[in-house]
Design a protein around this motif. Structure first.
Motif, PDB file in Angstrom:
ATOM      1  N   ASP A  22       0.852  -1.297   0.037  1.00  0.00           N
ATOM      2  CA  ASP A  22       0.162   0.086   0.007  1.00  0.00           C
ATOM      3  C   ASP A  22       0.797   1.195  -0.068  1.00  0.00           C
ATOM      4  O   ASP A  22       0.459   2.393   0.587  1.00  0.00           O
ATOM      5  N   ILE A  23       2.145   1.230  -0.191  1.00  0.00           N
ATOM      6  CA  ILE A  23       2.957   2.367  -0.332  1.00  0.00           C
ATOM      7  C   ILE A  23       2.502   3.360  -1.473  1.00  0.00           C
ATOM      8  O   ILE A  23       2.028   2.920  -2.542  1.00  0.00           O
ATOM      9  N   LYS A  24       2.408   4.410  -1.079  1.00  0.00           N
ATOM     10  CA  LYS A  24       2.090   5.554  -2.081  1.00  0.00           C
ATOM     11  C   LYS A  24       2.581   6.796  -2.226  1.00  0.00           C
ATOM     12  O   LYS A  24       3.021   7.129  -0.980  1.00  0.00           O
ATOM     13  N   LEU A  25       3.027   7.199  -3.223  1.00  0.00           N
ATOM     14  CA  LEU A  25       3.545   8.667  -3.399  1.00  0.00           C
ATOM     15  C   LEU A  25       2.366   9.656  -3.932  1.00  0.00           C
ATOM     16  O   LEU A  25       1.887   9.492  -5.115  1.00  0.00           O
ATOM     17  N   VAL A  26       2.215  10.717  -2.990  1.00  0.00           N
ATOM     18  CA  VAL A  26       0.984  11.534  -3.246  1.00  0.00           C
ATOM     19  C   VAL A  26       2.062  12.898  -3.644  1.00  0.00           C
ATOM     20  O   VAL A  26       2.715  13.559  -2.917  1.00  0.00           O
ATOM     21  N   VAL A  27       1.736  13.429  -4.937  1.00  0.00           N
ATOM     22  CA  VAL A  27       2.402  14.652  -5.207  1.00  0.00           C
ATOM     23  C   VAL A  27       1.144  15.758  -5.607  1.00  0.00           C
ATOM     24  O   VAL A  27       0.292  15.491  -6.163  1.00  0.00           O
ATOM     25  N   ASN A  28       1.670  16.881  -4.888  1.00  0.00           N
ATOM     26  CA  ASN A  28       0.715  18.032  -5.004  1.00  0.00           C
ATOM     27  C   ASN A  28       1.097  18.988  -5.764  1.00  0.00           C
ATOM     28  O   ASN A  28       1.764  20.011  -5.538  1.00  0.00           O
ATOM     29  N   THR A 450       2.264   3.216  -5.523  1.00  0.00           N
ATOM     30  CA  THR A 450       1.383   3.947  -6.596  1.00  0.00           C
ATOM     31  C   THR A 450       1.616   5.474  -6.543  1.00  0.00           C
ATOM     32  O   THR A 450       2.094   5.780  -5.406  1.00  0.00           O
ATOM     33  N   LEU A 451       1.537   5.636  -7.548  1.00  0.00           N
ATOM     34  CA  LEU A 451       1.597   7.250  -8.042  1.00  0.00           C
ATOM     35  C   LEU A 451       0.539   7.992  -8.010  1.00  0.00           C
ATOM     36  O   LEU A 451      -0.225   7.611  -8.879  1.00  0.00           O
ATOM     37  N   GLN A 452       0.256   9.088  -7.248  1.00  0.00           N
ATOM     38  CA  GLN A 452      -1.123   9.841  -7.312  1.00  0.00           C
ATOM     39  C   GLN A 452      -0.633  11.324  -7.401  1.00  0.00           C
ATOM     40  O   GLN A 452       0.202  11.835  -6.399  1.00  0.00           O
ATOM     41  N   VAL A 453      -1.151  12.125  -8.431  1.00  0.00           N
ATOM     42  CA  VAL A 453      -0.730  13.460  -8.555  1.00  0.00           C
ATOM     43  C   VAL A 453      -2.122  14.219  -8.195  1.00  0.00           C
ATOM     44  O   VAL A 453      -2.958  14.177  -9.029  1.00  0.00           O
ATOM     45  N   GLY A 454      -2.126  14.846  -7.209  1.00  0.00           N
ATOM     46  CA  GLY A 454      -3.418  15.574  -6.631  1.00  0.00           C
ATOM     47  C   GLY A 454      -4.163  14.299  -6.361  1.00  0.00           C
ATOM     48  O   GLY A 454      -3.996  13.311  -5.767  1.00  0.00           O
ATOM     49  N   ALA A 455      -5.422  14.324  -6.927  1.00  0.00           N
ATOM     50  CA  ALA A 455      -6.467  13.100  -6.565  1.00  0.00           C
ATOM     51  C   ALA A 455      -6.591  12.094  -7.720  1.00  0.00           C
ATOM     52  O   ALA A 455      -7.178  10.990  -7.770  1.00  0.00           O
ATOM     53  N   ASN A 456      -5.755  12.413  -8.713  1.00  0.00           N
ATOM     54  CA  ASN A 456      -5.602  11.573  -9.697  1.00  0.00           C
ATOM     55  C   ASN A 456      -4.393  10.685  -9.922  1.00  0.00           C
ATOM     56  O   ASN A 456      -3.345  10.889  -9.411  1.00  0.00           O
ATOM     57  N   GLY A 495      -6.879   2.673 -13.843  1.00  0.00           N
ATOM     58  CA  GLY A 495      -6.779   3.767 -13.050  1.00  0.00           C
ATOM     59  C   GLY A 495      -5.791   3.947 -11.905  1.00  0.00           C
ATOM     60  O   GLY A 495      -5.879   4.746 -11.270  1.00  0.00           O
ATOM     61  N   LYS A 496      -4.792   3.016 -11.976  1.00  0.00           N
ATOM     62  CA  LYS A 496      -3.645   3.150 -11.130  1.00  0.00           C
ATOM     63  C   LYS A 496      -2.283   2.942 -11.833  1.00  0.00           C
ATOM     64  O   LYS A 496      -2.319   2.167 -12.716  1.00  0.00           O
ATOM     65  N   LEU A 497      -1.262   3.764 -11.407  1.00  0.00           N
ATOM     66  CA  LEU A 497      -0.283   3.639 -11.844  1.00  0.00           C
ATOM     67  C   LEU A 497       0.911   3.350 -10.876  1.00  0.00           C
ATOM     68  O   LEU A 497       1.005   3.963  -9.775  1.00  0.00           O
ATOM     69  N   THR A 498       1.555   2.173 -11.180  1.00  0.00           N
ATOM     70  CA  THR A 498       2.329   1.523 -10.072  1.00  0.00           C
ATOM     71  C   THR A 498       3.912   1.624 -10.515  1.00  0.00           C
ATOM     72  O   THR A 498       4.150   1.300 -11.952  1.00  0.00           O
ATOM     73  N   LEU A 499       4.684   2.079  -9.681  1.00  0.00           N
ATOM     74  CA  LEU A 499       6.073   2.264 -10.159  1.00  0.00           C
ATOM     75  C   LEU A 499       6.791   1.161  -9.257  1.00  0.00           C
ATOM     76  O   LEU A 499       6.567   1.168  -8.136  1.00  0.00           O
TER      77      LEU A 499
END
Length: 513
Positions: A22-28, A450-456, A495-499
């Motif tokens: 469940d590791i997530k990178l959130v970029v605002n 998973t990479l999330q930019v904002g809410a997407n 709908g999910k980008l995994t690095l």
């Protein structure tokens, strides 16, 4: 307390391991922060070993292809890095360097002993004119370090006049006689180096008074006035920042130094190759201490300089290992491995996070010394893993930082050493693209996030990956390179980008859509 801390680390490691999926990178990306100054990727060239002589300077008469004495192959490789700035002539050497000995016909310049580094002859073949020729070939800015230790305010003032004067003074005419009509552009000028140590063993308050006196006489034309840098502390010291940021009005920036030693002991620092995993993680984990040094000094600056007029320059950093067996110990020759590439990237991520104050850093050093970009032998050269880390991060020069947070970041622990497994940075490049830099420090385990930019979730990313099979993989002269960047990309699915990050790797990507 120590037992409680160890227990907490163990608990975190277990918990984070369970959450690894469940590791997530959130970029605002819609929250722009400070600009990451290009000079965070600055370089350092000291009169030390073969760092300048042989490594870069071979002289105009050499059979090795050169431009006015500077090796063509080395300059070309450094230009590929977009080297923004070079610091010269030291280092400890700066406080024994007298600029008048490095001008005029090279065959008439005095030969002295380099007492700091190896006790070898210093023929002053590389002086003011040669240095500025190098930075101009590179398209870089010049950072000149003045001599406070064995010099004087008069000597530094006259050097600045020699370099920058537009008039008809004796010193300006001397510069013209030596082949340079147009003044040199001096972007940065430091008053001494490591005043706490090799620069004079001073107390902070004494140095602050010395700086006040010297700075009074450092005059240049207004359109060629450098940023003046005071010699600050090292390690966890804050007293130098305190003394220099309170009431010393001519300070534009304060320098700070810290090196990474696997063992933490100067007497036996640790080997550059053949090291255990515990020294892998102790080396990389030291970047947490580097960040703490920045934080505590920034707190002092925020108190004394809330308008943020004073920069905090980490103008010496990098790995420092036991010297390569058989080399002159004073030449600071060491192997450069995959570990150094990750160490560099981890430093970059920290410097980006503090770009509001950290406007310049200088890796030690550029060629053949300590954590070098390039290693040379006669007419051959090799690009080190550190070189490739710098090359991958060039899109971050003058980019605008944006917040990037890793959720459920696992703890990487070996013996008594622990650190976060993953490190990340993000910025909007000058080309408008969103760039992300990632490091997986775990020497054995790959990671997915998973990479999330904002809410997407972005549609895809594309960039470069740097890794190798062994912790101490290196690029050696005459052998196939083991550590080189390769293409990397990832596509979103459902709908999910995994690095996917291999063990012991650096990844830099641009978000595509």
């Amino acid at each position: 307390m120590k037992k409680q801390l160890l227990a907490l680390v163990a608990t975190l490691a277990v918990g984070a391991s369970a959450l690894a999926a469940d590791i997530k990178l959130v970029v605002n990306a819609d929250q722009p922060g400070p600009v990451i100054h290009r000079n965070i990727y600055g370089q350092f060239a000291e009169h030390l070993g073969t760092g300048i002589y042989e490594g870069m300077w071979v002289g105009p008469e050499s059979k090795i292809p050169n431009v006015r004495g500077w090796r063509k192959d080395v300059v070309a490789a450094l230009k590929e890095l977009k080297v923004p700035l070079v610091r010269w002539p030291g280092g400890c050497f700066a406080d024994e360097y007298h600029w008048r000995e490095g001008i005029g016909p090279r065959n008439k310049r005095p030969v002295k002993v380099n007492s700091n580094w190896g006790g070898v002859p210093e023929n002053n073949a590389v002086g003011t004119h040669e240095f500025f020729d190098l930075v101009e070939q590179l398209g870089a800015e010049a950072y000149v370090n003045g001599n406070l230790g064995t010099g004087s305010s008069q000597e530094m003032a006259e050097w600045l006049e020699y370099m920058t004067s537009t008039g008809k003074s004796t010193l300006a005419e001397l510069r013209r006689k030596n082949g340079r009509d147009k003044p040199f552009r001096v972007h940065y000028f430091a008053v001494g180096n490591e005043a706490w140590g090799c620069g004079g063993n001073m107390r902070p308050e004494y140095y602050a008074d010395q700086y006040r006196q010297v700075a009074t006489f450092l005059r240049t034309p207004e359109d060629n006035r450098p940023i003046f840098i005071a010699s600050g502390g090292n390690g966890m010291q804050t007293e130098w920042t305190e003394a220099l940021s309170k009431g010393v009005h001519s300070v534009n920036a304060i320098s700070h130094h810290a090196y990474t030693l696997p063992t933490g002991q100067w007497e036996k620092k640790g080997s550059a190759v053949g090291f255990p995993e515990s020294e892998w993680v102790s080396t990389l984990g030291n970047v947490q201490q580097i960040e703490e040094m920045i934080k505590v000094n920034k707190a002092v600056l925020d108190k004394n300089d809330p308008s943020k007029k004073i920069g905090f320059y980490f103008d010496e950093w990098g790995s420092w290992y036991d010297p390569d067996p058989g080399s002159n110990p004073g030449f600071l020759v060491q192997r450069n491995t995959l570990r150094d590439a990750l160490l560099a990237a981890l430093h970059f991520n920290v410097f980006h996070a503090h770009a509001d104050r950290v406007h310049m850093t200088n890796v030690a050093q550029m060629v053949n010394v300590l954590q070098a970009m390039i290693l040379t032998s006669k007419d051959k050269l090799v690009l080190t893993p550190t070189y490739h880390a710098f090359a991958m991060y060039t899109p971050f020069q003058d980019a605008t930082s944006v917040p990037a947070k890793i959720e459920n970041n696992p703890v990487y622990k070996v013996d008594k050493f622990a650190m976060p497994t993953l490190s990340a940075t993000a910025a909007r490049g000058k080309d408008g693209k969103l760039y992300i830099g990632l490091v997986n420090s775990n020497a054995n385990q790959p990671a997915e996030l998973t990479l999330q930019v904002g809410a997407n979730a972005p549609k895809s990313v594309k960039g470069k990956l740097l890794t190798a099979g062994a912790m101490d993989a290196q690029n050696e002269l005459g052998k196939p390179a083991q550590v080189v960047p390769v293409a990397y990309e990832a596509q979103a699915a459902d709908g999910k980008l995994t690095l996917k990050l291999p063990a012991k790797s650096v990844v830099v990507v641009a978000v595509e859509g």
